[in-house]
Design a protein around this motif. Structure first.
Motif: not given
Length: 316
Positions: A100, A104-105, A108, A111, A156
């Motif tokens: 990813r 997107d990390n 995450y 998400e 993150r």
């Protein structure tokens, strides 16, 4: 947040997590907005302790509270929600998804919470800017240096806006210079976002740099808990004394620790410094005045220090 009684991980969890230290008779609180450091040698129980806080390792007894909630009594669904929304963790080996992109990390956790792609990417870009990775969102983890990858892990953890952040020896795999930069980054982020942080480390210099209070563990128990100044200035036993033996006291202790009552006839018209001034930071005032420094707290004189007092502390 409290934790007490005996925490002994089941054998299968111990093997799975690599944790070898049991935790016993531990009790502490972390104040809102505080950076609380747990440090000790390998096998002291510090990593087991931090995993107990969100029941990644199931405690065998005691109480763990985050805010007003008893984590021990949380249902599986509530525990998942707690881990997704209220507590985040930064790991030693980054834990990034290699297939990813960085953005997107970072997104995450959002998400997993069900946030729409546009919103979570916008939030991720905002956090990437906060940790100094603006413009790297389209890169993949293997295109980044180790320090940059750890910043992605930090971003993150921040993206879900947790109330509590847990750090399990996050910088021990980094080179010394990068590690120092990341320590400074944690201090900066804490000033800017004010998150409650529990930081695990085996490095005393790291603990002294980032921690507002430090708990030193040995054989699964806390042997001393206090501010960096208290640990260096008044170690509880020989074990702690050996830990802090090589720490320059003038870089940690404040004037409060070395000030004394004015002697009869001693001039009290010298420079004035707050009692929490670090000893080494008082050297310029001591060298520019022949008068003793007046040490004050809350507007009141608590004592004086002169050049000899400061030199003696620096030479100790």
């Amino acid at each position: 947040m409290g934790c007490d009684d005996r925490f002994l991980p089941p054998e299968e969890l111990r093997q799975k997590t690599g944790c070898t230290g049991a935790v016993r008779d531990v009790s502490f609180e972390v104040r809102p907005g505080e950076v609380f450091v747990v440090m000790g040698l390998s096998g002291s129980g510090k990593s087991t302790l931090v995993r107990c806080l969100t029941r990644l390792i199931e405690p065998s007894g005691g109480e763990i509270r985050i805010g007003d909630e008893d984590v021990i009594k949380a249902s599986p669904a509530r525990l998942r929600a707690l881990r997704r929304n209220e507590v985040s963790m930064v790991f030693q080996h980054f834990g990034l998804l290699p297939h990813r992109r960085v953005i997107d990390n970072v997104a995450y956790g959002l998400e997993i919470q069900g946030m729409a792609k546009g919103r979570r990417h916008a939030k991720a870009r905002e956090i990437l800017s906060l940790v100094g990775l603006e413009g790297h969102g389209d890169s993949y983890p293997d295109q980044l240096s180790g320090g940059m990858q750890q910043r992605v892990g930090l971003a993150r953890a921040l993206a879900v806006d947790p109330g509590v952040m847990l750090f399990d020896e996050p910088f021990s795999a980094l080179d010394p210079l990068i590690r120092r930069d990341m320590q400074a980054e944690i201090c900066r982020l804490h000033r800017e976002v004010g998150k409650t942080m529990v930081f695990i480390t085996h490095d005393l210099s790291e603990a002294l740099r980032v921690g507002e209070r430090i708990a030193i563990m040995r054989d699964g128990a806390i042997v001393q808990l206090g501010t960096p100044e208290e640990l260096v200035g008044a170690p509880a036993d020989d074990y702690v004394a050996d830990f802090v033996r090589d720490v320059p006291k003038s870089h940690v202790l404040s004037l409060r620790w070395i000030c004394r009552e004015p002697e009869e006839g001693e001039h009290l018209d010298g420079p004035e410094l707050p009692a929490d001034t670090i000893i080494k930071d008082a050297v310029p005032a001591a060298t520019t005045s022949a008068r003793p420094i007046r040490v004050v707290a809350d507007g009141k004189l608590v004592g004086v220090v002169d050049r000899v007092d400061i030199l003696s502390a620096m030479a100790a």
